[in-house]
Design an enzyme around this catalytic site. Structure first.
Site, mmCIF file in Angstrom:
data_model
loop_
_atom_site.group_PDB
_atom_site.id
_atom_site.type_symbol
_atom_site.label_atom_id
_atom_site.label_comp_id
_atom_site.label_asym_id
_atom_site.label_seq_id
_atom_site.Cartn_x
_atom_site.Cartn_y
_atom_site.Cartn_z
ATOM 1 N N PRO A 2 0.665 -1.172 0.309
ATOM 2 C CA PRO A 2 -0.132 -0.039 -0.028
ATOM 3 C C PRO A 2 0.936 1.447 -0.065
ATOM 4 C CG PRO A 2 -0.365 -1.332 2.150
ATOM 5 C CD PRO A 2 1.104 -1.581 1.354
ATOM 6 N N GLU A 3 0.732 2.042 -1.146
ATOM 7 C CA GLU A 3 1.305 3.162 -1.183
ATOM 8 C C GLU A 3 0.280 4.360 -1.062
ATOM 9 O OE1 GLU A 3 4.208 2.907 -4.431
ATOM 10 O OE2 GLU A 3 4.127 0.871 -4.461
#
Length: 268
Positions: A2-3
């Site tokens: 998850p960015e």
DNA sequence: CGCTAGTCCTGTCTGC
DNA sequence: TGCAGACAGGACTAGC
């Protein structure tokens, strides 16, 4: 995993819980708490005032400076469910029960992520770099932080103290779009390349947010559903496949300990 | 101070 | 089919 776009997508979904009150908190794994500045039961009955994001961190603001800060690490998910649903999935470590018939579930297989029960989120973010989608992120800022840097541009893009929110996928995608090889040293980038990179970083992130993030494996949005951006990647995870621009095989190389994907013909 | 390599953890895939 | 080893979207730290 998850960015920035993934956390932003989760944040947007979670906004529907603003105004709800915390009923109880289940801490199913103590070691998932990175800090415990207050006891969970101190915030029972408090209202969720805001849900914000800083880099890859999600911040649930309660009353009187109490907040719950969430980081998903590599394999974390943070999503909501109907309170009536009683199946407990594997690797669920933290549950926030609300008074709106929903519960917010934190689940993280590898446990690289964590939760901060904090009274001052600013402390957590003290060292963090600029938000790439804010007005503070300019080509001039990027030029300034790359000055005299001997590390590869790929490594520098992943450094959260410089720019907050980029991870391996979007670093590779932004470098492809800016036509810069990931192994180039930061200090070697020319002003016009920096300008292209600045624009590419913003474009890549904004486009992914529109598609509700990239689901490679573990990532899910606030409704526990997959994103769509994985269907639009140019280089990440595409080693051996054709470059969408010139057709040459995409290469994969370890740079700064991370797998890095690029087209040796389009990127210089 | 800047940089690299090693470490944390579990699940999945590859090759023998 | 079974098993060992490599690898995975992140981010600290120790050491040079």
């Amino acid at each position: 995993m998850p960015e920035l776009p993934e956390i932003e997508t989760v944040r947007t979904a979670m906004e529907m819980n603003i105004g709800a009150r915390v009923q109880t908190i289940d801490v199913l794994r103590e070691d998932i708490l990175r800090v415990r500045e207050y006891e969970p039961d101190e915030v029972h009955g408090q209202v969720i005032c805001a849900i914000s994001r800083r880099g890859k961190f999600l911040v649930i603001s309660l009353e009187k400076d109490y907040c719950i800060v969430v980081h998903l690490g590599m394999s974390g998910r943070f999503y909501m469910q109907e309170e009536s649903r009683e199946v407990l999935e594997p690797h669920v470590h933290f549950i926030l029960h609300l008074d709106n018939e929903r519960k917010l579930i934190y689940r993280d297989t590898r446990r690289f992520g964590g939760i901060w029960l904090s009274r001052d989120a600013a402390v957590i973010f003290a060292q963090m770099g600029v938000e790439p989608l804010s007005a503070d992120f300019t080509a001039e800022y990027l030029q300034k932080v790359l000055l005299n840097r001997k590390a590869s541009i790929k490594t520098l893009l992943l450094n959260q103290k410089l720019i907050a929110g980029l991870g391996n996928i979007y670093a590779d995608e932004a470098l492809f779009e800016a036509r810069i090889q990931p192994g180039r040293l930061g200090a070697s980038l020319q002003p016009r390349e920096i300008k292209r990179l600045h624009q590419a970083i913003r474009d890549v992130l904004l486009r992914s947010i529109e598609r509700r993030g990239t689901t490679f494996r573990d990532y899910r949005d606030g409704f526990n559903s997959s994103g769509e951006n994985q269907h639009f990647l140019n280089v990440y995870g595409r080693e051996g496949l054709a470059c969408p621009h010139c057709g040459r095989e995409i290469e994969m190389e370890r740079i700064g300990g991370r797998s890095s994907h690029y087209c040796a013909r389009c990127q210089h």
